[in-house]
Design a protein around this motif. Structure first.
Motif, PDB file in Angstrom:
ATOM      1  N   THR A   1       0.753  -1.131   0.012  1.00 59.45           N
ATOM      2  CA  THR A   1      -0.079   0.111  -0.125  1.00 59.45           C
ATOM      3  C   THR A   1       0.736   1.276  -0.047  1.00 59.45           C
ATOM      4  N   VAL A   2       0.452   2.209  -1.132  1.00 58.57           N
ATOM      5  CA  VAL A   2       1.309   3.415  -1.054  1.00 58.57           C
ATOM      6  C   VAL A   2       0.298   4.459  -0.593  1.00 58.57           C
ATOM      7  N   ASP A   3       0.260   4.902   0.668  1.00 58.58           N
ATOM      8  CA  ASP A   3      -0.508   5.843   0.938  1.00 58.58           C
ATOM      9  C   ASP A   3       0.018   7.130   1.174  1.00 58.58           C
ATOM     10  N   THR A   4      -0.449   8.398   1.767  1.00 57.66           N
ATOM     11  CA  THR A   4       0.260   9.746   2.067  1.00 57.66           C
ATOM     12  C   THR A   4       1.476   9.582   2.751  1.00 57.66           C
ATOM     13  N   PHE A   5       1.291   8.666   3.872  1.00 57.56           N
ATOM     14  CA  PHE A   5       2.328   8.562   4.583  1.00 57.56           C
ATOM     15  C   PHE A   5       3.613   7.978   4.017  1.00 57.56           C
TER      16      PHE A   5
ATOM     17  N   GLN B   1       4.957  10.479   1.370  1.00 59.01           N
ATOM     18  CA  GLN B   1       5.712  11.574   2.056  1.00 59.01           C
ATOM     19  C   GLN B   1       7.320  11.134   2.303  1.00 59.01           C
TER      20      GLN B   1
ATOM     21  N   MET C   1       9.345  10.873  -0.749  1.00 65.84           N
ATOM     22  CA  MET C   1       9.820  12.225  -1.094  1.00 65.84           C
ATOM     23  C   MET C   1      10.717  12.921  -0.084  1.00 65.84           C
ATOM     24  N   LYS C   2      10.702  12.710   1.025  1.00 65.08           N
ATOM     25  CA  LYS C   2      11.666  13.026   2.003  1.00 65.08           C
ATOM     26  C   LYS C   2      13.179  12.425   1.695  1.00 65.08           C
TER      27      LYS C   2
ATOM     28  N   THR D   1      -4.055   4.695  -7.914  1.00 64.53           N
ATOM     29  CA  THR D   1      -4.355   5.315  -6.739  1.00 64.53           C
ATOM     30  C   THR D   1      -3.455   6.462  -6.031  1.00 64.53           C
TER      31      THR D   1
ATOM     32  N   HIS E   1      -5.321   9.417  -7.769  1.00 67.10           N
ATOM     33  CA  HIS E   1      -6.486   9.925  -7.207  1.00 67.10           C
ATOM     34  C   HIS E   1      -6.342  10.473  -5.778  1.00 67.10           C
ATOM     35  N   LEU E   2      -5.467  10.094  -5.009  1.00 65.93           N
ATOM     36  CA  LEU E   2      -5.191  10.694  -3.835  1.00 65.93           C
ATOM     37  C   LEU E   2      -4.717  12.052  -3.708  1.00 65.93           C
ATOM     38  N   GLY E   3      -4.068  12.241  -5.008  1.00 69.51           N
ATOM     39  CA  GLY E   3      -3.796  13.756  -5.305  1.00 69.51           C
ATOM     40  C   GLY E   3      -2.307  14.026  -5.035  1.00 69.51           C
TER      41      GLY E   3
ATOM     42  N   ARG F   1      -8.318  -5.942   3.067  1.00 73.01           N
ATOM     43  CA  ARG F   1      -8.018  -6.439   1.630  1.00 73.01           C
ATOM     44  C   ARG F   1      -8.540  -7.878   1.335  1.00 73.01           C
TER      45      ARG F   1
ATOM     46  N   THR G   1      -6.362   1.603   0.430  1.00 70.33           N
ATOM     47  CA  THR G   1      -5.441   2.782   0.743  1.00 70.33           C
ATOM     48  C   THR G   1      -6.156   3.978   1.213  1.00 70.33           C
TER      49      THR G   1
ATOM     50  N   GLU H   1      -5.527   5.682   5.116  1.00 75.78           N
ATOM     51  CA  GLU H   1      -5.559   7.033   5.588  1.00 75.78           C
ATOM     52  C   GLU H   1      -6.419   7.300   6.861  1.00 75.78           C
TER      53      GLU H   1
ATOM     54  N   LEU I   1       1.095  15.505   4.413  1.00 75.93           N
ATOM     55  CA  LEU I   1       0.870  16.187   3.169  1.00 75.93           C
ATOM     56  C   LEU I   1      -0.667  16.770   3.078  1.00 75.93           C
TER      57      LEU I   1
ATOM     58  N   GLY J   1      -8.280  12.860  -0.068  1.00 77.60           N
ATOM     59  CA  GLY J   1      -7.861  11.659  -0.996  1.00 77.60           C
ATOM     60  C   GLY J   1      -8.627  10.551  -1.068  1.00 77.60           C
TER      61      GLY J   1
ATOM     62  N   ARG K   1     -11.782  10.774  -2.663  1.00 76.36           N
ATOM     63  CA  ARG K   1     -11.592  10.427  -4.227  1.00 76.36           C
ATOM     64  C   ARG K   1     -11.526   9.091  -4.513  1.00 76.36           C
ATOM     65  N   LEU K   2     -11.244   8.185  -3.417  1.00 76.88           N
ATOM     66  CA  LEU K   2     -10.815   6.709  -3.549  1.00 76.88           C
ATOM     67  C   LEU K   2     -12.093   5.904  -3.431  1.00 76.88           C
TER      68      LEU K   2
END
Ligand SMILES: Nc1ncnc2c1ncn2[C@@H]1O[C@H](COP(=O)(O)OP(=O)(O)OP(=O)(O)O)[C@@H](O)[C@H]1O
Ligand SMILES: [Mg+2]
Lengths: 298, 148
Positions: free
Chosen positions: A220-224, A227, A230-231, A255, A258-260, B27, B45, B49, B105, B111, B114-115
């Protein structure tokens, strides 16, 4: 094309269980020759083989129930005591926790080799998914062993957990000046910290100009997670290295959009091989595609 | 107007390990219900969040899972993330892309919306937050019943 998500598909877990059952004898035979078994079960080689089979039965059971990442899975109960005795014996022989964990980690290789041989005819992705699942399961076994070695003392547990984490995120030098970390499993906050630190350390030690983060094994690649990626890329840049993120699967790419999350500033490549080719080209090394099968000499 | 829930389960959200457990659980159920890979990935996902928000901003809580079955017409999953934390004072602001009160973020809430197909946020300052999401299996309905 179906993309494998090892932690999800019950089929892969079941297949892994079936494999461990089928290859029980062969794997146990190979394990019997490793220091971990050889030096603990000294009465006879058979004793070591039997001990290996007990561990394999437990692993097969855990695989069947699909709890590959759970060191508390009931399947481990049958061998917890035996594993504890093994770890204790190695510890008496003067090995520190990290060496013992290293020996347990060494059990993975012979099993993976057999698995790959068994799946020779299967699609590459399927083989990859099964091998990933096995790697995850063997990582959990290591955790079980380490848990047995700690009696009391939360500090000791924390320290060993730290060591485990470091071993679970190996930084590999793929080529002169190119280091890579294949990320496997769940990225929690402790783990992401370790990944970043070991990668930056490797960049300095190996004087790497390119660092590859391969996320094929991250479910799973979520915002955490994003981020953190990216760091890490930004920190690597400060150290003078360019980061390449590889292994973003199609479902995960959709995904992320969509998360933005905007990964626009990060260099990405489909696979680890593509990322390596990119890094080599950047170093002025010419990478030519493999010769096509069946094409005659020109 | 929805059919009665088929089953409800509750999982704790109190640590990083719980987050992993919650993701894996959803899942598995989503795969079981017949969600496709992309939809599964999106749903899990969103779950990641919202569960992390429950843990980080709400101080911990739990997730409720309800399987939905509408007489063989469509199947879905309804998940609620419940905490008794500080609540969200300005919901519009919290739902804005890029807004974070911490150092994230600021894309988790917006997000996640939207998912998934349905998203309801219910929050009372000082009393807690509940976010409920619902996703239906897309594609062909199960063949058990003919067209009415
Ligand atoms: N369960 C909750 N309880 C209290 N406040 C919340 C809760 N969930 C979200 N919030 C508030 O809404 C803001 C936006 O949430 P959102 O998930 O979008 O961003 P974030 O968690 O700060 O960062 P990230 O992008 O990593 O998720 C948070 O910073 C927090 O102030
Ligand atoms: Mg959030």
């Amino acid at each position: 094309m179906k993309v494998a998500e090892y932690d999800t598909t019950p089929e892969v877990a079941r297949e892994l269980g079936a494999f461990l059952e089928r290859r029980r004898e062969q794997i146990a035979q190979r394990w019997a020759d490793t220091a971990l078994f050889r030096t603990v079960f000294t009465v006879s080689r058979d004793e070591a083989v039997e001990a290996g089979k007990a561990v394999l039965d437990a692993l097969a059971e855990v695989a069947r129930t699909g709890r590959l990442e759970d060191s508390g899975a009931p399947g481990f109960a049958a061998v917890r005591e035996q594993l504890g005795r093994m770890a204790a014996a190695r510890s008496r022989a003067g090995l520190g926790p990290s060496r013992i964990a290293g020996e347990v980690a060494g059990l993975r290789e012979p099993a993976v080799a057999l698995l790959r041989a068994d799946l020779e005819d299967a699609a590459g992705e399927h083989t990859h998914a099964c091998a990933l699942a096995l790697t995850v399961l063997m990582g959990t076994l290591r955790l079980v062993v380490m848990e047995t070695t700690v009696g009391a003392g939360g500090e000791l547990i924390a320290r060993q957990r730290q060591q485990l984490l470091e071993m679970a995120t190996p930084v590999i030098e793929l080529w002169e000046g190119v280091v890579a970390v294949p990320l496997i499993g769940t990225l929690d906050s402790a783990r992401t910290q370790v990944v970043m630190e070991s990668l930056l350390e490797a960049i300095v030690d190996q004087r790497a100009r390119y660092a590859i983060l391969d996320i094929t094994g991250v479910p799973t690649v979520d915002t955490f997670v994003a981020q953190h990626l990216m760091k890490t890329v930004a920190a690597a840049r400060l150290m003078g290295a360019e980061c390449i993120v590889s292994g973003i699967r199609p479902a995960i790419a959709q995904t992320i959009v969509h998360l933005g999350i905007d990964l626009g500033t990060i260099t990405t490549r489909a696979g680890l091989a593509d990322a390596l080719a990119y890094a080599l080209t950047g170093q002025g090394i010419v990478v030519s595609p493999p010769p096509r099968a069946g094409a005659g000499p020109r | 107007m929805h059919a009665p829930p088929v089953s409800a389960t509750c999982l704790p959200i109190g640590s990083d390990a719980d987050l992993a457990q919650v993701r894996q659980h959803v899942r598995r159920i989503a795969a079981d219900l017949g969600f496709g890979l992309v939809q599964q990935t999106k749903l899990v996902t969103a779950v990641s969040e919202l569960a992390r928000n429950t843990l980080v901003h709400g101080g911990g809580g739990h997730m409720e899972i309800i399987r939905l079955e509408e007489c063989g017409v469509r199947r879905g999953l309804r998940l609620s993330f419940v905490d008794a934390g500080p609540g969200i004072r300005d919901i519009d602001l919290a739902m804005t892309d890029g807004y974070t009160s911490g150092d994230g973020l600021g894309l988790g809430l917006s997000g996640a919306r939207r998912l998934v197909q349905e998203f309801v946020l219910d929050s009372h300052p000082g009393r807690g937050t509940t976010v409920t999401i619902t996703d239906w299996v897309s594609g062909v309905p199960s063949p058990r019943t003919g067209t009415p």
